[in-house]
Write a protein that holds these residues in place. Structure first.
Motif, PDB file in Angstrom:
ATOM      1  N   ALA A  76     -14.505   3.378  34.480  1.00  9.43           N
ATOM      2  CA  ALA A  76     -13.217   4.076  34.636  1.00  9.43           C
ATOM      3  C   ALA A  76     -12.566   4.282  33.274  1.00  9.43           C
ATOM      4  CB  ALA A  76     -12.295   3.273  35.555  1.00  9.43           C
ATOM      5  N   ALA A  77     -12.674   3.261  32.404  1.00  6.61           N
ATOM      6  CA  ALA A  77     -12.077   3.368  31.069  1.00  6.61           C
ATOM      7  C   ALA A  77     -12.785   4.446  30.248  1.00  6.61           C
ATOM      8  CB  ALA A  77     -12.154   2.015  30.355  1.00  6.61           C
ATOM      9  N   ALA A  78     -14.111   4.395  30.240  1.00  9.14           N
ATOM     10  CA  ALA A  78     -14.865   5.332  29.396  1.00  9.14           C
ATOM     11  C   ALA A  78     -14.688   6.768  29.886  1.00  9.14           C
ATOM     12  CB  ALA A  78     -16.342   4.941  29.391  1.00  9.14           C
ATOM     13  N   ILE A  79     -14.683   6.958  31.203  1.00 14.13           N
ATOM     14  CA  ILE A  79     -14.494   8.315  31.747  1.00 14.13           C
ATOM     15  C   ILE A  79     -13.119   8.843  31.341  1.00 14.13           C
ATOM     16  CG2 ILE A  79     -14.085   9.569  33.917  1.00 14.13           C
ATOM     17  CD1 ILE A  79     -16.419   7.946  35.119  1.00 14.13           C
ATOM     18  N   ALA A  84     -10.119  12.501  27.959  1.00 11.05           N
ATOM     19  CA  ALA A  84      -8.995  12.757  27.055  1.00 11.05           C
ATOM     20  C   ALA A  84      -9.490  13.201  25.677  1.00 11.05           C
ATOM     21  CB  ALA A  84      -8.147  11.491  26.929  1.00 11.05           C
ATOM     22  N   GLY A  85     -10.790  13.407  25.545  1.00 11.10           N
ATOM     23  CA  GLY A  85     -11.347  13.924  24.294  1.00 11.10           C
ATOM     24  C   GLY A  85     -11.647  12.863  23.253  1.00 11.10           C
ATOM     25  N   TYR A 199     -21.867  11.161  36.047  1.00 13.36           N
ATOM     26  CA  TYR A 199     -20.769  12.036  35.637  1.00 13.36           C
ATOM     27  C   TYR A 199     -20.426  11.781  34.162  1.00 13.36           C
ATOM     28  CZ  TYR A 199     -15.935  13.704  35.280  1.00 13.36           C
ATOM     29  OH  TYR A 199     -14.779  14.324  34.876  1.00 13.36           O
ATOM     30  N   TYR A 200     -20.356  10.503  33.794  1.00 14.19           N
ATOM     31  CA  TYR A 200     -19.957  10.148  32.426  1.00 14.19           C
ATOM     32  C   TYR A 200     -21.021  10.563  31.402  1.00 14.19           C
ATOM     33  CZ  TYR A 200     -19.125   7.184  28.353  1.00 14.19           C
ATOM     34  OH  TYR A 200     -18.950   6.725  27.066  1.00 14.19           O
ATOM     35  N   GLY A 533      -8.875   0.029  34.353  1.00 10.96           N
ATOM     36  CA  GLY A 533      -9.774   0.726  33.426  1.00 10.96           C
ATOM     37  C   GLY A 533      -9.112   2.013  32.946  1.00 10.96           C
ATOM     38  N   ARG A 534      -8.556   2.758  33.888  1.00 13.62           N
ATOM     39  CA  ARG A 534      -7.890   4.028  33.526  1.00 13.62           C
ATOM     40  C   ARG A 534      -6.663   3.768  32.645  1.00 13.62           C
ATOM     41  NH1 ARG A 534      -7.338   7.506  39.100  1.00 13.62           N
ATOM     42  NH2 ARG A 534      -5.696   5.974  39.439  1.00 13.62           N
TER      43      ARG A 534
END
Ligand code: ADP
Length: 545
Positions: A76-79, A84-85, A199-200, A533-534
Motif C-alpha cells: 500500500a505504501a509503495a503503490i 504520487a510520482g 499492479y505495482y 501504508g497509504r
C-alpha cells in the motif's frame, strides 16, 4: 535460546553506534575497507541484526522512498508513493513477495462500506472502535483505530480498482457487533497481494527487490542525537533465507552488504515476530521454543530484526508481550492451512464448538480471538496429551458455501459424518449430553438468543440438524504479535526519549504496536496495514529530498 551476540564489532565486520567514524576507518575491518575506498565488497556474513551504522562515504544506491517489506502495508505504501510520482523501492528479504499477507485469510473489515449499505447493515466508527476496545481489553490506542475506521471505508473500491476481487456478500466475524467483513474470492490474502504486486510492478513500473535483507539503519551522526535523521539502510543483497534455521535465521550466512540511501524517508513494513523464538520467547517464555517445535500460522520470515533496529534507534516499544493465538487452526495440518478459513467462515458461525470430555459447548464461538483461544487451551490441557475440541456444523447452505470446505475434506482436516451418533463414537464423546447440547443450542437459535454463551445469532444462522455433519478439530496457533513500535497518526515512528517523531522514519502494519491492544479482532489487520501504508507514503512524499 541464546541470542547471537557479537563479541566485538571487528569480529563480525559490523559496527554499532558507539563506533566513531575514525575508529571505523582505523579498524581495518572489511567494513572499514569499504569506507576507506569503496573497495570491492566481499561477502560479509554479518552475525546479528539490527545495528545502527554510521554514514558510509559512498552510498551504493539512492531512492526517494525505501519501503521495507512486501506485505499489505509495504505494498500500500509503495503503490501510494509511486502513484504520487516518487522514486520508491520495496526491499524484501525473502525470495518471494507477500510475507504473512499472502498466506492470510483475505478478510477485510470496512466501516460504512458500500456493501454494508447494500445489505442494510448499520455501522459506525464508534461501534467499530468499541468492538476493537472490547477485544483489545481497553489497551488500544484509540486515535490509531479511529484512523483505520475513517480512512478504511473506501478500501474495497481502492483495492478493486487495483485488481482485487471481493465476494459480493459480507461475513460476520467473531467479536464484531455487525457484519462488516469482505472476503477475497479465493479466501486468501494472496487475492490481494498478487494483484497489488502486479499492479505495482507492472502497471506502475515500481521497483521491488527480493532477497535483500535490511540488517540495520544508517543515521546522520553529525546532528545531535537522539533526534538526528535516519538516512538509509544497510542491506544484505543476494541474501538467501536459511529455511533450515530454527531461530529465524539470525546468523545471516549469506549476502553482501550494501548501503542504500532514502532521500525522503523510510517506511518500515516488516510485519510481526511470531517466528522469532528469541523475541517472542523473552515476552512469553513458553514461546521460546525453536520454530520446528512450536507451530505458527506465520511465514518463516516473520522475525523481529528490523523491529529491534527501530528500538535501537530509540523507537518506543508498545504491548510487546501481547502475542495472539488464532483459535481457528487445525492440529491436523501445518500453519494456517485450509482449515482456518473453513473454521472462520463456517465452523464457528454456523456450528458450535464441543469439549470432547463433556459433549458440551464451553465458549461463545464468535467471541474475540483471545477469549476463544484461552478457553480452548484450558480444554486441550497438557500439550503432551492434548484433547482437541471440535466444531460441528450441518449441511446448511452457509456451511456448504465455505470456499475451502472441499480441500478440507480432501486433506481430512474436516470430517463428514451421517449422524450425531457417528460423531460421538469417532471422538469418544458422551452421546446423551452431546445430543442434549445440540438440542439446547438449536432452541436458542430458534429463539434468536444464545442464553448459554451469548453468541450473536444473525439471520443466516440455522439450527444444526441437517445431515451430513461437518466436524473440525481445533487448536490455537501463534498468529499475530500485537506489539511493536509506536507511531503517530501520520505513521511517524516516535522516539522514546524526545516523544517526538524520528525524522525520516515511518512504520505501518504488524511491526507497529497500539491499534489492537491486547488482542486483535479478525479482519482488522488488512485495513490497518492498507490504511497506514497509504498514510505513511502520503506523508513521506511531502518530505524534502
Ligand atoms: P504486514 O502484514 O504488516 O504487511 P507481512 O508479514 O505481510 O506484514 O510482510 C512483511 C514483509 O517484510 C515480509 O515479506 C517479510 O519477509 C519482510 N521482512 C521482514 N524483515 C525484513 C528485513 N529484515 N528485510 C527485508 N524484508 C523484511
Amino acid at each position: 535460546m541464546k541470542k547471537d551476540k557479537t563479541t566485538s564489532p571487528a569480529d563480525s565486520g559490523i559496527l554499532d553506534t558507539a563506533t566513531t567514524r575514525r575508529e571505523f576507518l582505523k579498524k581495518g575491518t572489511a567494513a572499514g575497507a569499504v569506507a576507506a575506498g569503496g573497495m570491492a565488497m566481499a561477502l560479509i556474513p554479518g552475525k546479528g541484526n539490527a545495528r545502527t551504522f554510521p554514514v558510509p562515504p559512498k552510498w551504493d544506491k539512492e531512492y526517494d522512498i525505501i519501503v521495507i517489506g512486501s506485505g499489505f502495508a509495504g505494498l500500500a505504501a509503495a503503490i501510494t508513493a509511486k502513484e504520487a510520482g516518487e522514486d520508491a523501492i520495496i526491499l524484501e528479504k525473502m525470495p518471494a513477495v507477500g510475507g504473512n499477507s499472502i498466506i492470510n485469510g483475505g478478510l477485510l473489515a470496512s466501516v460504512n462500506s458500500k456493501l454494508q449499505e447494500k445489505e442494510g447493515v448499520k455501522d459506525s466508527v464508534e461501534i467499530y472502535v468499541n468492538d476493537l476496545l472490547k477485544a483489545g481489553r481497553g489497551l488500544n490506542h484509540v486515535e490509531l483505530i479511529k484512523m483505520v475506521a475513517m480512512e478504511g471505508s473506501d478500501l474495497p473500491e481502492w483495492t478493486a480498482e487495483r485488481g482485487v476481487q471481493w465476494n459480493p456478500k459480507l461475513e460476520h466475524l467473531g467479536g464484531h457487533s455487525v457484519p462488516r467483513t469482505l472476503l477475497t474470492t479465493n479466501s486468501s490474502g494472496s487475492g490481494i497481494v498478487k494483484p497489488l504486486t502486479d499492479y505495482y510492478t507492472g502497471k506502475l513500473g515500481g521497483k521491488l527487490q527480493k532477497k535483500t535483507k535490511v540488517i540495520g539503519f544508517v543515521r546522520d551522526a553529525s546532528e545531535a542525537t537522539p533526534n538526528s535523521r535516519v538516512l538509509g539502510v544497510a542491506v544484505l543483497e543476494n541474501y538467501a533465507f536459511d529455511y533450515k534455521s530454527t531461530d529465524g535465521d539470525r546468523n545471516n550466512k549469506s549476502g553482501s552488504r550494501k548501503f542504500y540511501r532514502a532521500r525522503k524517508g523510510i517506511v518500515v513494513a516488516t510485519g510481526g515476530f511470531s517466528q522469532d523464538p528469541f523475541l517472542r520467547g523473552i515476552q512469553e517464555p513458553s514461546l521460546a521454543k525453536p520454530t520446528d517445535q512450536l507451530d505458527s500460522t506465520n511465514h518463516p520470515g516473520a522475525t523481529g530484526e528490523v523491529l529491534e533496529g527501530l528500538f535501537k534507534l530509540g523507537g518506543a516499544p508498545i504491548h510487546l508481550s501481547w502475542i495472539q493465538s488464532g483459535p481457528w487452526a487445525s492440529p491436523n495440518e501445518k500453519g494456517f492451512g485450509v482449515g482456518s478459513s473453513y473454521q472462520i467462515a463456517a465452523g464457528f458461525r454456523f456450528g458450535i464448538m464441543i469439549d470432547k470430555a463433556t459433549g458440551r459447548r464451553f465458549v461463545n464461538e464468535l467471541a474475540d480471538r483471545k477469549t476463544r483461544a484461552d478457553a480452548m487451551f484450558k480444554v486441550i490441557g497438557d500439550p503432551k496429551k492434548p484433547v482437541y475440541p471440535f466444531t460441528i456444523a450441518d449441511s446448511d447452505e452457509g456451511v456448504l458455501a465455505a470456499q475451502t470446505l472441499q480441500k478440507c475434506l480432501e486433506r481430512k482436516v474436516v470430517l463428514k459424518f451421517d449422524t450425531i451418533e457417528a460423531v460421538a463414537k469417532h471422538f469418544g464423546v458422551p452421546l446423551e449430553p452431546f445430543k442434549a447440547q445440540i438440542k439446547e443450542y438449536n432452541d436458542y437459535v430458534k429463539a434468536g438468543q444464545d442464553k448459554q454463551f451469548g453468541k450473536p445469532i444473525d439471520k443466516f444462522i440455522k439450527p444444526i440438524e441437517k445431515a451430513p455433519f461437518y466436524v473440525m478439530e481445533g487448536v490455537p496457533k501463534t498468529h499475530h504479535t500485537m506489539g511493536g513500535v509506536m507511531i503517530n497518526t501520520k505513521g511517524q515512528v516516535i522516539d522514546m526519549e524526545t516523544q517526538e517523531p524520528i525524522p525520516g522514519l515511518y512504520a505501518a502494519g504488524e511491526v507497529v504496536g497500539g491499534p489492537h491492544g491486547a488482542s486483535r479482532l479478525g479482519s482488522c489487520a488488512i485495513p490497518d496495514c492498507l490504511v497506514f501504508g497509504r498514510i505513511c507514503a502520503r506523508n513521506v512524499a511531502k518530505e524534502k529530498a
